[in-house]
Design a protein around this motif. Sequence first.
Motif, mmCIF file in Angstrom:
data_model
loop_
_atom_site.group_PDB
_atom_site.id
_atom_site.type_symbol
_atom_site.label_atom_id
_atom_site.label_comp_id
_atom_site.label_asym_id
_atom_site.label_seq_id
_atom_site.Cartn_x
_atom_site.Cartn_y
_atom_site.Cartn_z
ATOM 1 N N UNK A 106 -33.969 15.826 -6.694
ATOM 2 C CA UNK A 106 -34.841 15.513 -5.555
ATOM 3 C C UNK A 106 -36.168 14.927 -6.028
ATOM 4 N N UNK A 107 -36.674 15.433 -7.170
ATOM 5 C CA UNK A 107 -37.930 14.899 -7.698
ATOM 6 C C UNK A 107 -37.763 13.449 -8.126
ATOM 7 N N UNK A 108 -36.635 13.133 -8.766
ATOM 8 C CA UNK A 108 -36.383 11.750 -9.185
ATOM 9 C C UNK A 108 -36.296 10.842 -7.954
ATOM 10 N N UNK A 109 -35.572 11.289 -6.942
ATOM 11 C CA UNK A 109 -35.426 10.485 -5.733
ATOM 12 C C UNK A 109 -36.754 10.362 -4.989
ATOM 13 N N UNK A 110 -37.562 11.428 -5.006
ATOM 14 C CA UNK A 110 -38.874 11.351 -4.375
ATOM 15 C C UNK A 110 -39.776 10.350 -5.066
ATOM 16 N N UNK A 111 -39.732 10.351 -6.399
ATOM 17 C CA UNK A 111 -40.512 9.364 -7.143
ATOM 18 C C UNK A 111 -40.029 7.955 -6.836
ATOM 19 N N UNK A 112 -38.720 7.800 -6.732
ATOM 20 C CA UNK A 112 -38.164 6.491 -6.395
ATOM 21 C C UNK A 112 -38.633 6.026 -5.019
ATOM 22 N N UNK A 113 -38.659 6.935 -4.053
ATOM 23 C CA UNK A 113 -39.159 6.590 -2.718
ATOM 24 C C UNK A 113 -40.620 6.158 -2.778
ATOM 25 N N UNK A 114 -41.405 6.875 -3.577
ATOM 26 C CA UNK A 114 -42.814 6.515 -3.706
ATOM 27 C C UNK A 114 -42.991 5.140 -4.312
ATOM 28 N N UNK A 115 -42.162 4.823 -5.311
ATOM 29 C CA UNK A 115 -42.251 3.509 -5.954
ATOM 30 C C UNK A 115 -41.922 2.408 -4.952
ATOM 31 N N UNK A 116 -40.778 2.521 -4.280
ATOM 32 C CA UNK A 116 -40.294 1.443 -3.421
ATOM 33 C C UNK A 116 -41.184 1.248 -2.201
ATOM 34 N N UNK A 117 -41.487 2.346 -1.504
ATOM 35 C CA UNK A 117 -42.243 2.204 -0.262
ATOM 36 C C UNK A 117 -43.663 1.708 -0.518
ATOM 37 N N UNK A 118 -44.319 2.246 -1.536
ATOM 38 C CA UNK A 118 -45.686 1.810 -1.823
ATOM 39 C C UNK A 118 -45.708 0.396 -2.388
ATOM 40 N N UNK A 119 -44.735 0.083 -3.232
ATOM 41 C CA UNK A 119 -44.674 -1.273 -3.786
ATOM 42 C C UNK A 119 -44.462 -2.297 -2.685
ATOM 43 N N UNK A 132 -49.750 5.887 0.370
ATOM 44 C CA UNK A 132 -49.467 6.984 -0.566
ATOM 45 C C UNK A 132 -49.643 8.336 0.110
ATOM 46 N N UNK A 133 -50.785 8.508 0.779
ATOM 47 C CA UNK A 133 -51.065 9.799 1.420
ATOM 48 C C UNK A 133 -50.063 10.075 2.539
ATOM 49 N N UNK A 134 -49.830 9.070 3.385
ATOM 50 C CA UNK A 134 -48.902 9.269 4.498
ATOM 51 C C UNK A 134 -47.494 9.569 3.998
ATOM 52 N N UNK A 135 -47.073 8.854 2.958
ATOM 53 C CA UNK A 135 -45.736 9.090 2.423
ATOM 54 C C UNK A 135 -45.599 10.463 1.790
ATOM 55 N N UNK A 136 -46.612 10.889 1.042
ATOM 56 C CA UNK A 136 -46.553 12.205 0.398
ATOM 57 C C UNK A 136 -46.513 13.320 1.430
ATOM 58 N N UNK A 137 -47.325 13.197 2.473
ATOM 59 C CA UNK A 137 -47.326 14.213 3.534
ATOM 60 C C UNK A 137 -45.990 14.230 4.263
ATOM 61 N N UNK A 138 -45.464 13.045 4.558
ATOM 62 C CA UNK A 138 -44.179 12.968 5.245
ATOM 63 C C UNK A 138 -43.059 13.582 4.403
ATOM 64 N N UNK A 158 -43.907 16.163 -2.649
ATOM 65 C CA UNK A 158 -45.165 15.425 -2.499
ATOM 66 C C UNK A 158 -45.680 14.935 -3.844
ATOM 67 N N UNK A 159 -45.573 15.789 -4.858
ATOM 68 C CA UNK A 159 -46.041 15.393 -6.194
ATOM 69 C C UNK A 159 -45.214 14.245 -6.753
ATOM 70 N N UNK A 160 -43.893 14.339 -6.614
ATOM 71 C CA UNK A 160 -43.024 13.283 -7.128
ATOM 72 C C UNK A 160 -43.296 11.958 -6.420
ATOM 73 N N UNK A 161 -43.466 12.016 -5.098
ATOM 74 C CA UNK A 161 -43.759 10.787 -4.352
ATOM 75 C C UNK A 161 -45.093 10.195 -4.806
ATOM 76 N N UNK A 162 -46.086 11.050 -4.988
ATOM 77 C CA UNK A 162 -47.406 10.578 -5.398
ATOM 78 C C UNK A 162 -47.360 9.908 -6.765
ATOM 79 N N UNK A 163 -46.660 10.531 -7.711
ATOM 80 C CA UNK A 163 -46.547 9.949 -9.047
ATOM 81 C C UNK A 163 -45.853 8.591 -8.972
ATOM 82 N N UNK A 164 -44.777 8.529 -8.193
ATOM 83 C CA UNK A 164 -44.080 7.265 -8.049
ATOM 84 C C UNK A 164 -44.936 6.210 -7.374
ATOM 85 N N UNK A 165 -45.708 6.603 -6.369
ATOM 86 C CA UNK A 165 -46.521 5.645 -5.619
ATOM 87 C C UNK A 165 -47.707 5.135 -6.427
#
Length: 238
Positions: A25-38, A62-68, A159-166
């Motif tokens: 889930x952390x890997x996928x969360x980071x991936x979501x952060x990368x794609x959506x923010x990019x 970044x903030x909205x995605x991490x909270x979501x 949230x942490x994984x998404x933030x790192x990815x974003x």
Amino acid sequence: MTAAPQRPREPGPGAVTARLGWLRAAVLGANDGIVSTAGLVVGVAAATDRTSTIATAGGAGLVAGAVSMALGEFVSVSSQRDAEQALVRQEADELRRLPDLERRELIGMLTDRGLSPETSEVAADELTAHDALATHLELELGIDREALADPWAAAASSALAFTIGALLPLVAILAPPSPLRIPVAVLAVLLALAGTGFLSARLGGAPPRRAVLRLVCGGAAALAVTYAIGEVLGTTIG
């Protein structure tokens, strides 16, 4: 005579599965952060070269995605934990009301795992005397009572994984000079997606090549679409 060193207790199958699930889930969360923010920052950068505008859009995304992500994981894992706790209560009630039936059920499960009927009876009685509830939960339901799903940990890790990815595309779009922003960001994002695709495939025991190609091609398509939209909007508004 010194006592023999005790072997450390290994986690049960439920705990191992849960840990692998959180890691995936952390890997996928980071991936979501990368794609959506990019996609967001590349689209905005295609429409304007104002650093403050790109930074504001990327930071807000970044903030909205991490909270979501955190809220989604909290709700999902809370439901999972509620279901697990209900199963624990149900199994405890059945052990209290129907001990003979539960004993026969345990003997059957042990026999199905390769023990002889005689050995299964002895093992069932010993396991029941030690911890009947834990035994039935693990063998019958695959639940480790000490490793139930934790919604707070899930929300925080997501949230942490998404933030790192974003952060990666956000830094990649802001650090270079204006003419190099989009090429540098696209290259960084595609490399990061290749890395997360490889890691997620290894965690799932799948061939990494297909996962890497899927993520890189999907990410490239997303960036191309958002860039095209940014170009159109920038030309129209400008």
